[in-house]
Every structure is written in C-alpha cells, then in structure tokens.
Design a protein around this motif. Structure first.
Motif, PDB file in Angstrom:
ATOM      1  N   PHE A  46       0.850  -0.994   0.676  1.00  0.00           N
ATOM      2  CA  PHE A  46      -0.080   0.339   0.325  1.00  0.00           C
ATOM      3  C   PHE A  46       0.821   1.424   0.207  1.00  0.00           C
ATOM      4  CE2 PHE A  46      -3.583   2.643   1.457  1.00  0.00           C
ATOM      5  CZ  PHE A  46      -3.079   4.008   1.855  1.00  0.00           C
ATOM      6  N   VAL A  47       0.476   1.999  -0.459  1.00  0.00           N
ATOM      7  CA  VAL A  47       0.839   3.256  -0.734  1.00  0.00           C
ATOM      8  C   VAL A  47       0.079   4.687  -0.483  1.00  0.00           C
ATOM      9  CG1 VAL A  47       2.805   4.855  -2.354  1.00  0.00           C
ATOM     10  CG2 VAL A  47       2.741   3.049  -2.884  1.00  0.00           C
ATOM     11  N   ASP A  61       4.166   5.045   5.411  1.00  0.00           N
ATOM     12  CA  ASP A  61       4.415   5.118   6.797  1.00  0.00           C
ATOM     13  C   ASP A  61       5.658   6.107   5.738  1.00  0.00           C
ATOM     14  OD1 ASP A  61       3.731   4.224  10.214  1.00  0.00           O
ATOM     15  OD2 ASP A  61       2.869   5.886   8.902  1.00  0.00           O
ATOM     16  N   SER A  62       5.740   4.911   5.265  1.00  0.00           N
ATOM     17  CA  SER A  62       7.313   5.146   4.047  1.00  0.00           C
ATOM     18  C   SER A  62       7.236   6.942   3.203  1.00  0.00           C
ATOM     19  CB  SER A  62       7.624   3.917   3.866  1.00  0.00           C
ATOM     20  OG  SER A  62       6.455   3.665   2.495  1.00  0.00           O
ATOM     21  N   VAL A  63       6.070   6.956   2.866  1.00  0.00           N
ATOM     22  CA  VAL A  63       5.766   7.935   1.847  1.00  0.00           C
ATOM     23  C   VAL A  63       5.179   9.055   2.359  1.00  0.00           C
ATOM     24  CG1 VAL A  63       5.865   5.968   0.400  1.00  0.00           C
ATOM     25  CG2 VAL A  63       3.638   7.415   0.866  1.00  0.00           C
ATOM     26  N   LYS A  64       4.481   8.960   3.957  1.00  0.00           N
ATOM     27  CA  LYS A  64       4.307  10.148   3.852  1.00  0.00           C
ATOM     28  C   LYS A  64       5.381  11.400   3.966  1.00  0.00           C
ATOM     29  CE  LYS A  64       1.315   8.747   7.281  1.00  0.00           C
ATOM     30  NZ  LYS A  64       0.863   8.173   8.239  1.00  0.00           N
ATOM     31  N   GLY A  65       4.388  12.559   3.848  1.00  0.00           N
ATOM     32  CA  GLY A  65       5.313  13.820   3.535  1.00  0.00           C
ATOM     33  C   GLY A  65       6.258  13.897   2.306  1.00  0.00           C
ATOM     34  N   ARG A  66       6.662  13.274   1.274  1.00  0.00           N
ATOM     35  CA  ARG A  66       6.879  12.749  -0.009  1.00  0.00           C
ATOM     36  C   ARG A  66       5.466  12.819  -0.864  1.00  0.00           C
ATOM     37  NH1 ARG A  66      10.466   9.146  -1.435  1.00  0.00           N
ATOM     38  NH2 ARG A  66       9.446   7.353   0.379  1.00  0.00           N
ATOM     39  N   PHE A  67       4.787  11.914  -0.565  1.00  0.00           N
ATOM     40  CA  PHE A  67       4.009  11.631  -1.668  1.00  0.00           C
ATOM     41  C   PHE A  67       2.635  11.911  -1.725  1.00  0.00           C
ATOM     42  CE2 PHE A  67       5.788   7.619  -3.211  1.00  0.00           C
ATOM     43  CZ  PHE A  67       7.295   7.720  -3.209  1.00  0.00           C
ATOM     44  N   THR A  68       1.746  12.781  -2.290  1.00  0.00           N
ATOM     45  CA  THR A  68       0.647  13.112  -2.204  1.00  0.00           C
ATOM     46  C   THR A  68      -0.605  12.752  -2.936  1.00  0.00           C
ATOM     47  OG1 THR A  68       1.349  15.899  -1.410  1.00  0.00           O
ATOM     48  CG2 THR A  68      -0.866  15.638  -2.277  1.00  0.00           C
ATOM     49  N   GLY A 100     -14.304   1.417  -0.483  1.00  0.00           N
ATOM     50  CA  GLY A 100     -14.125   1.572   0.658  1.00  0.00           C
ATOM     51  C   GLY A 100     -12.376   1.739   0.945  1.00  0.00           C
ATOM     52  N   LEU A 101     -12.819   2.953   1.653  1.00  0.00           N
ATOM     53  CA  LEU A 101     -10.699   3.403   1.615  1.00  0.00           C
ATOM     54  C   LEU A 101     -10.366   1.850   2.588  1.00  0.00           C
ATOM     55  CD1 LEU A 101      -9.688   5.893   1.608  1.00  0.00           C
ATOM     56  CD2 LEU A 101      -9.868   6.462   4.046  1.00  0.00           C
ATOM     57  N   ARG A 102      -9.110   1.134   1.805  1.00  0.00           N
ATOM     58  CA  ARG A 102      -8.719   0.082   3.121  1.00  0.00           C
ATOM     59  C   ARG A 102      -7.197   0.463   1.764  1.00  0.00           C
ATOM     60  NH1 ARG A 102     -13.295  -2.049   0.440  1.00  0.00           N
ATOM     61  NH2 ARG A 102     -15.280  -2.132   1.856  1.00  0.00           N
ATOM     62  N   VAL A 103      -6.458  -0.604   2.651  1.00  0.00           N
ATOM     63  CA  VAL A 103      -4.447  -0.510   2.451  1.00  0.00           C
ATOM     64  C   VAL A 103      -4.138  -1.872   2.444  1.00  0.00           C
ATOM     65  CG1 VAL A 103      -4.640   1.149   4.603  1.00  0.00           C
ATOM     66  CG2 VAL A 103      -4.173  -1.035   5.347  1.00  0.00           C
TER      67      VAL A 103
END
Length: 121
Positions: A46-47, A61-68, A100-103
């Motif tokens: 999941f991204v 968590d690995s992309v938070k703050g870098r990806f939108t 649904g909003l899923r990971v």
C-alpha cells in the motif's frame, strides 16, 4: 471500471515524478482510489488512498510527507505526486479502485496495469 496508469520512468534520487491513473466509465466518483507498488519477490504494498470526494487521504508511513494523492472526478483521473524520491521507491506502481478506504491490496476489486518507477542514485 477500467484503469490505466502511466507516468512512470527513470528519475534520480531526490527528484519528482507524477503518476496518473485514468479511469473509464461514468462512475469514477463512486470509487475509492488507491496506489500500490510492488518489487519482484515481494507482496504488493500500500502507498496511498483517497476517498470518493478527495476529502480523506491515507498514506503509508514510508511515503508520508513525500507523496501526495489527489483526484479529479471531472477528468476521471487520480494522481500520485512523488517528491524527494529514494532508491527504495523503485517499484511497479499500480492504481486500484474499490468501494471502501482500505490498505490491503486484496480488498481492491479493480486494478490498472502498472507503471514502472526507477529511482537511480
């Protein structure tokens, strides 16, 4: 719904890339959209995901703050803006749609074909 992802390519570490995923059909706004990525030998990861209206987003968590992640329901398109790319972001990126909003990848019903992102050092 049919999905087609594009925009992948080769980019240097620290650079940026924007992925797009175009959806067919007139019900795009009824789907939650997600981005996943996969490297050979590993499970699909999941991204990011975005709600139907775009008002709620989720990130690994690995992309938070870098990806939108964002979407344009008028254009039936979801985007993934990737900044400050790292070598470990190298993967095939897939867009997906579900109700649904899923990971979990297994919870998504519809998938695009994937686009390769390669980050070089």
């Amino acid at each position: 719904v049919q999905l087609q992802a594009f925009g992948g390519g080769l980019v240097q570490a620290g650079g940026s890339l924007r992925l797009s995923c175009a959806a067919s059909g007139r019900t795009f706004s009824s789907y939650v959209m997600g981005w996943f990525r996969q490297v050979p030998g590993k499970e699909r990861e999941f991204v990011a995901a975005i709600s139907r209206s775009g008002g709620t987003t989720m990130y690994a968590d690995s992309v938070k703050g870098r990806f939108t992640i964002s979407r344009d329901n008028a254009e039936n398109t979801v985007y993934l803006q990737m900044n400050s790319l790292k070598r470990e972001d190298t993967a095939v990126y897939y867009c997906a749609a579900d109700s649904g909003l899923r990971v979990r990848a297994g919870d998504y019903s519809y998938w695009g074909q994937g686009t390769l992102v390669t980050v070089s050092s």
